[in-house]
Design an enzyme around this catalytic site. Structure first.
Site, short mmCIF file in Angstrom:
data_model
loop_
_atom_site.label_atom_id
_atom_site.label_comp_id
_atom_site.label_asym_id
_atom_site.label_seq_id
_atom_site.Cartn_x
_atom_site.Cartn_y
_atom_site.Cartn_z
N ASP A 92 -11.34 72.78 -26.11
CA ASP A 92 -11.42 74.18 -26.51
C ASP A 92 -12.48 74.45 -27.57
OD1 ASP A 92 -9.24 75.35 -24.91
OD2 ASP A 92 -8.00 73.93 -26.02
N GLU A 114 -0.78 82.12 -18.91
CA GLU A 114 -0.91 80.72 -19.35
C GLU A 114 -0.62 80.67 -20.85
OE1 GLU A 114 -4.75 77.81 -19.43
OE2 GLU A 114 -4.61 79.21 -17.76
#
Length: 259
Positions: free
Chosen positions: A57, A46
């Site tokens: 995140d 990824e």
């Protein structure tokens, strides 16, 4: 057939997906990391598209995004780096990012470029499913791109079923409602969530992400899904590495319990 589908047909458990941020730690590290991950045994890769406000995140990946942007990484630069990478990398590769940079690049142009360089799927956490199904799905499908949606412990059963119906490849099963980041163990609450989703008999395989950081958490996640995704722990390794190829090889073998 899409490489993601090929992977899940050939392998039904213990799938290791590793995330890294494009352009980090250095601008031109993208292909070195891709090749090292494949040769060391990662099943799926990824690539994060750096963004100035990666809301899902945690600090580790946020910092890698900031550094990559400061290094000069852009969407155009990433596609330039990925030109020809399929000559050396056969494992499935997905791009993970936020919807705004994709819109700025142009949805159709983005999907066409993904097809051209050999990207298999895309993860856009902030792309609403309704908008995807009503507007963008035909563009993704025309370019052979799987669009992967995320579910969390708070996702309703109705929405999970809708996501399952409109997802190809796999479902990204977020282990908790928090931001990304390495954690040390899997809680009882998370286990109940995993069991609840497993009982729904979804058509898509699942990979568990957020909090997977070592062999123990990887193996535990694999008891509840077809595999797991490691991001923050790998970014930390990259930030400290003096030899990317050697350190990546050791990291992946350690996760998989191989000497």
């Amino acid at each position: 057939m899409n490489r993601i589908d090929q992977l899940f047909q050939a392998k039904s458990e213990g799938i290791l997906n590793i995330y890294f941020t494009a352009g980090y730690p250095s601008l031109e590290d993208t292909n070195t990391i891709l090749e090292a991950l494949q040769s060391s045994g990662a099943d799926l890769i990824e690539i994060g598209i750096p963004y100035s406000d990666p809301v899902a995140d945690g600090p580790t990946i946020q910092e890698s995004n900031q550094q990559a942007l400061e290094n000069g990484m852009t969407m155009h630069k990433l596609f330039e780096q990925l030109q020809g990478f399929r000559e050396k990398v056969q494992v499935p590769v997905v791009l993970m990012g936020y919807f705004n940079p994709v819109v700025q690049y142009g949805i159709e142009a983005f999907c066409e470029k993904c097809r051209e360089v050999g990207i298999d799927g895309v993860i856009l956490p902030d792309l609403p499913i309704r908008e995807y199904t009503e507007v963008y799905k035909p563009i993704f499908e025309k370019n052979g791109l799987h669009n992967v949606f995320l579910i969390t412990p708070q996702t309703s059963e109705e929405r999970i079923l809708s996501i399952d119906a409109n997802t190809e490849g796999f479902i990204y099963m977020v282990s908790s409602a928090s931001i990304t980041g390495a954690k040390s163990d899997v809680t009882d609450v998370q286990k109940e969530y995993f069991k609840r989703v497993n009982a729904m008999n979804l058509k898509n395989p699942r990979l568990i992400g957020f909090g997977i950081s070592n062999q123990e958490t990887f193996e535990e996640a694999c008891e509840h899904a077809q595999g797991a995704i490691i991001g923050s722990a790998f970014i930390k390794l990259l930030s400290q590495s003096e030899n990317l190829t050697e350190d990546i090889t050791a990291f992946v073998k350690d996760i998989k319990g191989k000497k």
